[in-house]
Motif scaffolding. Sequence first.
Motif, PDB file in Angstrom:
ATOM      1  N   LYS A  60       0.834  -1.205   0.000  1.00 25.20           N
ATOM      2  CA  LYS A  60       0.000   0.000   0.000  1.00 25.20           C
ATOM      3  C   LYS A  60       0.871   1.259   0.000  1.00 25.20           C
ATOM      4  O   LYS A  60       0.588   2.223  -0.712  1.00 25.20           O
ATOM      5  N   GLY A  61       1.936   1.250   0.780  1.00 26.09           N
ATOM      6  CA  GLY A  61       2.862   2.379   0.795  1.00 26.09           C
ATOM      7  C   GLY A  61       3.544   2.552  -0.551  1.00 26.09           C
ATOM      8  O   GLY A  61       3.756   3.677  -1.015  1.00 26.09           O
ATOM      9  N   THR A  82      14.977  11.839  -9.452  1.00 30.64           N
ATOM     10  CA  THR A  82      15.816  11.003 -10.318  1.00 30.64           C
ATOM     11  C   THR A  82      16.256   9.719  -9.620  1.00 30.64           C
ATOM     12  O   THR A  82      16.581   8.746 -10.285  1.00 30.64           O
ATOM     13  N   THR A  83      16.268   9.712  -8.279  1.00 29.28           N
ATOM     14  CA  THR A  83      16.713   8.536  -7.534  1.00 29.28           C
ATOM     15  C   THR A  83      15.693   8.191  -6.454  1.00 29.28           C
ATOM     16  O   THR A  83      15.331   9.051  -5.651  1.00 29.28           O
ATOM     17  N   LEU A  84      15.266   6.933  -6.448  1.00 29.10           N
ATOM     18  CA  LEU A  84      14.346   6.446  -5.428  1.00 29.10           C
ATOM     19  C   LEU A  84      14.924   5.181  -4.815  1.00 29.10           C
ATOM     20  O   LEU A  84      15.188   4.204  -5.516  1.00 29.10           O
ATOM     21  N   TYR A  85      15.144   5.223  -3.515  1.00 20.76           N
ATOM     22  CA  TYR A  85      15.650   4.072  -2.781  1.00 20.76           C
ATOM     23  C   TYR A  85      14.549   3.569  -1.858  1.00 20.76           C
ATOM     24  O   TYR A  85      14.196   4.227  -0.891  1.00 20.76           O
ATOM     25  N   LEU A  86      13.996   2.410  -2.202  1.00 19.95           N
ATOM     26  CA  LEU A  86      12.967   1.766  -1.381  1.00 19.95           C
ATOM     27  C   LEU A  86      13.488   0.467  -0.782  1.00 19.95           C
ATOM     28  O   LEU A  86      12.704  -0.400  -0.398  1.00 19.95           O
ATOM     29  N   GLY A  87      14.795   0.299  -0.745  1.00 22.49           N
ATOM     30  CA  GLY A  87      15.392  -0.937  -0.262  1.00 22.49           C
ATOM     31  C   GLY A  87      15.033  -1.268   1.171  1.00 22.49           C
ATOM     32  O   GLY A  87      14.783  -0.392   1.989  1.00 22.49           O
ATOM     33  N   GLU A 127       3.115  -7.223  -5.232  1.00 22.51           N
ATOM     34  CA  GLU A 127       2.048  -6.242  -5.446  1.00 22.51           C
ATOM     35  C   GLU A 127       2.613  -4.822  -5.480  1.00 22.51           C
ATOM     36  O   GLU A 127       2.266  -4.021  -6.358  1.00 22.51           O
ATOM     37  N   GLY A 128       3.491  -4.508  -4.560  1.00 22.50           N
ATOM     38  CA  GLY A 128       4.128  -3.193  -4.543  1.00 22.50           C
ATOM     39  C   GLY A 128       4.987  -2.973  -5.777  1.00 22.50           C
ATOM     40  O   GLY A 128       5.040  -1.871  -6.329  1.00 22.50           O
ATOM     41  N   ALA A 129       5.660  -4.030  -6.229  1.00 24.74           N
ATOM     42  CA  ALA A 129       6.469  -3.936  -7.450  1.00 24.74           C
ATOM     43  C   ALA A 129       5.584  -3.617  -8.652  1.00 24.74           C
ATOM     44  O   ALA A 129       5.989  -2.877  -9.551  1.00 24.74           O
ATOM     45  N   GLN A 130       4.372  -4.151  -8.658  1.00 29.54           N
ATOM     46  CA  GLN A 130       3.430  -3.847  -9.741  1.00 29.54           C
ATOM     47  C   GLN A 130       3.088  -2.359  -9.764  1.00 29.54           C
ATOM     48  O   GLN A 130       3.057  -1.738 -10.829  1.00 29.54           O
ATOM     49  N   TYR A 131       2.860  -1.764  -8.599  1.00 27.60           N
ATOM     50  CA  TYR A 131       2.553  -0.335  -8.533  1.00 27.60           C
ATOM     51  C   TYR A 131       3.730   0.505  -9.033  1.00 27.60           C
ATOM     52  O   TYR A 131       3.548   1.449  -9.797  1.00 27.60           O
ATOM     53  N   ILE A 132       4.932   0.145  -8.603  1.00 28.94           N
ATOM     54  CA  ILE A 132       6.125   0.866  -9.051  1.00 28.94           C
ATOM     55  C   ILE A 132       6.296   0.699 -10.558  1.00 28.94           C
ATOM     56  O   ILE A 132       6.596   1.662 -11.277  1.00 28.94           O
ATOM     57  N   GLY A 147      11.367  -8.656  -1.195  1.00 27.58           N
ATOM     58  CA  GLY A 147      10.558  -9.861  -1.376  1.00 27.58           C
ATOM     59  C   GLY A 147       9.645  -9.826  -2.588  1.00 27.58           C
ATOM     60  O   GLY A 147       8.532 -10.330  -2.533  1.00 27.58           O
ATOM     61  N   ILE A 148      10.129  -9.253  -3.692  1.00 27.35           N
ATOM     62  CA  ILE A 148       9.253  -9.141  -4.863  1.00 27.35           C
ATOM     63  C   ILE A 148       9.170 -10.448  -5.659  1.00 27.35           C
ATOM     64  O   ILE A 148       8.216 -10.655  -6.393  1.00 27.35           O
TER      65      ILE A 148
END
Length: 186
Positions: free
Chosen positions: A36-37, A52-57, A64-69, A88-89
């Motif tokens: 959801k986040g 330009t840079t997103l760190y979600l590590g 499901e979250g990977a699908q949104y990204i 855990g994608i």
Amino acid sequence: MWVRISDKEAQYIADALRTNTTLTTLYLGYNKIGAKGAQHIADPLRTNTTLTTLYLGHNKIGAEGAQYIADALRTNTTLTTLNLVDNGIGDEGAQHIADASRTNTTLTTLNLFGNGIGAEGAQHISDVLRTNTVVLISFHGRWSTQSLSSLQTLTTLNLFGNEIGDEGAQLIVDALRRNVERLMLC
């Protein structure tokens, strides 16, 4: 005392991203962000023109979250670095990200290390490398040596954290050798 960002707080960050015109790097590692986040963060990425840079590590966005990204990557035109380490994608999430990487023309670095990506996910990622000449992908998994041997634009191969052994190393060397020989014939 650590205060970790959860899905609720990710919504507040997403709201700020919708109107922000100066932030270029967002580090949200080691939090409690789930699917959801990830959805909250992905929504403004569709139109944000500065990040330009997103760190979600080191969160728990899952497939499901990977699908949104991935959905956001299809329209985002500024993100060059995306780090999804240890989320855990799995194979399903790798497929979502790989599919989006086929059409995204700005992403140059994608880190999927530690996501439980197996042979199926590795194949999706290898397939992307055949068509996307820009993105460098790093992940912990097995590479298809057949895919490696067909690459004509590979400039960097990161095998960090893999247990490929002598036999695996030889297969990679053979695939890269065939790649070089093919380039010399062109």
